[in-house]
Design a protein around this motif. Structure first.
Motif, PDB file in Angstrom:
ATOM      1  N   GLN A 143      -0.357  -0.189 -11.160  1.00 28.44           N
ATOM      2  CA  GLN A 143      -1.094   0.030 -12.217  1.00 28.44           C
ATOM      3  C   GLN A 143      -0.273   0.056 -13.357  1.00 28.44           C
ATOM      4  O   GLN A 143      -0.663  -0.529 -14.723  1.00 28.44           O
ATOM      5  CB  GLN A 143      -2.099   1.456 -12.123  1.00 28.44           C
ATOM      6  N   PRO A 149       5.322   3.441  -4.544  1.00 26.63           N
ATOM      7  CA  PRO A 149       5.257   4.464  -5.569  1.00 26.63           C
ATOM      8  C   PRO A 149       4.026   4.525  -6.133  1.00 26.63           C
ATOM      9  O   PRO A 149       3.639   3.377  -6.718  1.00 26.63           O
ATOM     10  CB  PRO A 149       6.453   4.495  -6.419  1.00 26.63           C
ATOM     11  N   SER A 150       3.175   5.676  -6.433  1.00 22.01           N
ATOM     12  CA  SER A 150       1.924   5.890  -6.684  1.00 22.01           C
ATOM     13  C   SER A 150       2.154   5.489  -8.219  1.00 22.01           C
ATOM     14  O   SER A 150       2.953   5.804  -9.124  1.00 22.01           O
ATOM     15  CB  SER A 150       1.556   7.484  -6.557  1.00 22.01           C
ATOM     16  N   GLY A 151       1.143   4.484  -8.677  1.00 19.20           N
ATOM     17  CA  GLY A 151       1.059   4.239 -10.073  1.00 19.20           C
ATOM     18  C   GLY A 151       1.682   3.024 -10.222  1.00 19.20           C
ATOM     19  O   GLY A 151       1.805   2.542 -11.353  1.00 19.20           O
ATOM     20  N   ASN A 178       0.835  -1.343  -0.082  1.00 25.72           N
ATOM     21  CA  ASN A 178      -0.067  -0.058   0.016  1.00 25.72           C
ATOM     22  C   ASN A 178       0.795   1.249  -0.091  1.00 25.72           C
ATOM     23  O   ASN A 178       0.269   2.345  -0.130  1.00 25.72           O
ATOM     24  CB  ASN A 178      -1.032   0.109   1.133  1.00 25.72           C
ATOM     25  N   ASN A 179       2.067   1.151   0.413  1.00 29.41           N
ATOM     26  CA  ASN A 179       3.172   2.386   0.325  1.00 29.41           C
ATOM     27  C   ASN A 179       4.040   2.460  -0.937  1.00 29.41           C
ATOM     28  O   ASN A 179       4.831   3.135  -0.823  1.00 29.41           O
ATOM     29  CB  ASN A 179       3.801   2.266   1.876  1.00 29.41           C
TER      30      ASN A 179
END
Length: 507
Positions: free
Chosen positions: A280, A275-277, A272-273
């Motif tokens: 995805q 890096p963003s994206g 959950n921590n």
């Protein structure tokens, strides 16, 4: 000078010889034909134990413990590297920990040697000794979560009895190694009987290898196994972790394949921590290239209203929800702290993890391929592939047929030691038992592809950064061992032990 004074040094030298033979036996396991070489060495061990004039249970235990200490101090010295070199524990405490574990494992060997104290006929004694060893090894692999590492079975992937493994599992190798090494010692007394036993055991073991219990299914899979070769000490360095993220993400996206695998905790950060994206972007790559991706990271789960971490394999498949496998069989002191030992960790400031356990009956990972049937893979993370019985139970109880074994490992904790080679042999044993090919993605080695007969088909050199690309043929079917587990060899061993006890009482 009293008799006691003259005998004690003599016995002490015998115990030293027995310990040295144990060390030699452990070293032989690392050789190309180690499974063959260990058998005559064990014969020398039985010869020395008999020369030691064991007339009591105490004498048998002491002699067996000496043998076990020599064997396990050599076989498990890599634990010192993880505690001292990587973990930062004091050298004396690290050495003491290795000695303590070796002593604990040596006690199992001591118990297994107890039939040497019996006064049964030599023909039966060898069978009773082999049976005792099977029962003790089974207990060693189950009690206190189990630690069956460095059993004689794993060396048999390079020995004469490996072909019998798909029928009765690794424990049958243990039985045959002990029994035949005893019969070699008896050749001088009963050449015909012992010679027939030795030749028959080897020939029959080779003949059963003719039968194949599993068969190829579907077209071969294209796989890419990524070996990052990152030092364990960098796991806690933010900059190094970022570099690791960049390397593995780039390596995954560099080329499409049916299956792309990173090592255990290749992304050493809670899911959950991340890096963003990042996740995805891997999902987008999977969708566009029709590649299945399996990555190692730190998972999070909710237990008793507290969020806990898990050692997780996250599966990403084309246009499918993500898959996750949380490691179920954890390493004591490495991945969880046993009850009552938190004081030890706190007192010595040892950097140990305390993960939550995954369920033992997790579904296999479905590998999606265009216009072809899904290939299902049973995942193990590092230490889990030591436990053949647990893996067989998972495959037997799976709602979907298992076609491939995947092991994700990080052995950077153990440096340049024999640990990677030992675990490779354990993976080979798992392929033999299940009749399924294996793929191993590791951080520092040994990253490899194994056939359903345990043969190493391809591997990367240790301590190098690279990608192993290969075509793997999936298999279907169940071996007798997967269907029956350890019940047949344990039943036979118990029967022989009862027979030995009855004969002992009649003497």
């Amino acid at each position: 000078m009293s008799d006691r004074q003259t005998v004690s040094p003599f016995r002490g030298s015998r115990l030293l010889i027995i310990a040295l033979l144990g060390a030699l036996l452990a070293g032989a396991a690392e050789l190309p034909f180690g499974g063959w070489i260990q058998i005559p060495i064990l014969s020398l061990v039985w010869w020395q134990l008999q020369k030691n004039h064991i007339h009591s249970i105490k004498g048998s235990l002491i002699s067996g413990l000496s043998f076990g200490l020599g064997y396990f101090v050599i076989g498990l010295w890599w634990i010192y590297i993880s505690l001292h070199d990587v973990g930062g524990m004091h050298a004396i405490i690290s050495a003491a920990a290795v000695l303590l574990l070796a002593t604990g494992m040596g006690l199992f060997f001591a118990c297994a040697c107890l039939p040497l104290y019996l006064k049964t006929a030599s023909r039966l004694r060898g069978l009773v000794l082999a049976s005792s060893w099977v029962i003790v090894e089974y207990i060693r692999g189950t009690i206190f979560t189990g630690f069956p590492w460095m059993g004689f079975a794993e060396a048999q992937v390079n020995g004469p009895f490996a072909p019998a493994t798909p029928i009765f599992g690794g424990l049958v190798c243990t039985f045959l190694v002990i029994w035949i090494s005893w019969e070699i010692l008896q050749l001088k007394k009963q050449a015909r009987f012992s010679g027939i036993c030795i030749i028959s055991a080897i020939v029959l073991s080779q003949l059963v290898g003719i039968w194949a219990f599993t068969k190829p299914t579907g077209e071969p899979l294209s796989i890419r196994l990524i070996q990052g070769n990152f030092e364990q000490s960098l796991k806690f360095n933010p900059q190094a972790i970022q570099e690791q993220f960049i390397f593995y993400t780039a390596a995954i996206k560099k080329q499409a394949a049916d299956l792309i695998i990173t090592p255990e905790t290749a992304y050493p950060w809670p899911q959950n921590n991340l890096p963003s994206g990042l996740i995805q972007s891997l999902q987008d790559f999977s969708n566009h290239s029709f590649s299945n991706v399996l990555i190692g990271l730190i998972g999070e789960t909710s237990q008793s209203q507290d969020s806990q971490y898990t050692n997780r394999a996250l599966g990403i498949s084309p246009n499918m929800p993500s898959y996750q496998y949380d490691k179920s069989h954890l390493v004591p002191f490495g991945e969880f702290i046993p009850p009552g030992f938190h004081w030890f960790v706190n007192a010595f400031n040892v950097p140990m993890s305390d993960f939550a356990r995954g369920k033992p009956d997790q579904a296999p990972f479905g590998i999606q391929r265009a216009q072809q049937e899904t290939i299902n893979a049973a995942i193990t993370i590092c230490y889990e592939d030591v436990f053949g019985g647990e893996l067989a139970t998972r495959i037997r109880g799976s709602s979907k047929p298992v076609n491939l074994l995947i092991n994700m490992t990080n052995l950077a904790w153990f440096g340049d030691s024999q640990a990677p080679g030992q675990q490779l042999r354990l993976s080979q044993l798992r392929s033999l038992e299940t009749g399924l090919p294996s793929v191993r993605a590791t951080n520092t080695g040994i990253t490899a592809v194994l056939g359903p007969n345990g043969q190493v088909l391809a591997e990367l050199p240790k301590f190098t950064q690279g990608v192993l690309e290969f075509k793997v043929q999936a298999y279907s079917g169940l071996t007798p061992y997967v269907m029956w587990g350890n019940a047949p060899i344990l039943g036979l061993s118990c029967l022989l032990l009862v027979l030995g006890a009855i004969r002992q009482r009649r003497i």
